[in-house]
Design an enzyme around this catalytic site. Sequence first.
Site, short mmCIF file in Angstrom:
data_model
loop_
_atom_site.label_atom_id
_atom_site.label_comp_id
_atom_site.label_asym_id
_atom_site.label_seq_id
_atom_site.Cartn_x
_atom_site.Cartn_y
_atom_site.Cartn_z
N LEU A 91 -24.18 17.11 -26.94
CA LEU A 91 -23.01 16.43 -27.34
C LEU A 91 -22.95 15.26 -28.05
CD1 LEU A 91 -21.23 16.24 -23.60
CD2 LEU A 91 -20.61 17.96 -25.23
N ASP A 92 -21.97 15.12 -28.95
CA ASP A 92 -21.78 13.74 -29.77
C ASP A 92 -22.20 12.72 -28.93
OD1 ASP A 92 -21.53 15.62 -31.92
OD2 ASP A 92 -19.58 15.13 -32.37
N LYS A 93 -22.68 11.65 -29.44
CA LYS A 93 -22.88 10.65 -28.91
C LYS A 93 -21.56 9.67 -28.07
CE LYS A 93 -24.32 5.71 -29.64
NZ LYS A 93 -24.89 4.55 -30.53
N THR A 148 -18.85 11.36 -27.33
CA THR A 148 -17.92 12.43 -26.65
C THR A 148 -18.78 12.51 -25.43
OG1 THR A 148 -17.97 13.94 -28.44
CG2 THR A 148 -17.59 14.98 -26.46
#
Length: 330
Positions: A145-147, A149
């Site tokens: 997951l993106d940082k 998110t």
Amino acid sequence: MSGVELRQVAGDEGEIRLDRWFKRHFPDLGHGRLEKLLRTGQVRVDGARAKASDRLASGQTIRVPPLGLAPAAEAPAAKRAPKVPEETLFALQKSVLYRDDAMLVIDKPPGLATQGGTGIDVHIDMMLDALRFDAKERPKLVHRLDKDTSGVLVLARNAKAAQALAEAFRQKATLKVYWALTVGVPSPRDGRIDLALSKEPGRGGERMQPDPDEGKRAITDYVVLETAGRRSAWVALQPVTGRTHQLRAHCAALGTPIVGDGKYGGAEAFLTGSVSRKLHLHARAIALPKPGGGMVRVTAPLPRHMKETFRLLEFREADHKDPFAPFAED
């Protein structure tokens, strides 16, 4: 050999070059040194010799030899192993939403990176021993997951499970639902975004751009759940493909960027008033096959900043108890 690691290629890491994989997981390892490790056979892919330019496939196993201390020019020793506060490790353990013998699902908080990279000192990948519990092996990430998110993140508890889960992601046997808050209301209010994406050239961090000619196909299904007039919308998103920043780039392409996403929406991505400036994108739920058979569904609660925004906009989370319901007909 003592100290050798066997790392599994995650489901969303297929098709990237081997040297890019090392840059992602071992950012302090210089390219010259990696080439030497490859020439001498110390780095291998599925037991075979490899080249830096080789493309990986999800589920493959990478042999990583003991890297030791890099030369000072590559990485100061003090930055290679930052001490993680005990409260951070404890919070990570408390974030477990589901656990069995083969897998873990945790609720990743916003602001905590999944893996290392430039400017990232603390990330989940370096804290996986805290999630070992009673398992013999260190857990393994099978997707990212993106940082910024938040939400459901799946980890395998052994190598066999990692291979099975990576294959499930690669074969699109998993269903993921994200909740987002957008600036403006997408039109139409439900549909499919089929827009190819490619990496935008230049500096300034990784960023994707629409590219129908040269980009990789990216597909997202979406449904508007509620609106606050024309100001904002609560949107359920189901990614069919898993490209980098896909949901963020797709929402911005509709003209309705995700709240807090300055990278893709610029100044227009922020609502006025007391709405948090943090990214309002949450991996709400996942359904996936268990390595031992059967299916599991896991749902992650909204992070604090999104709960507060929902309260301000008078959105009722209780009205949408089943995150998969908007896509049931699909």
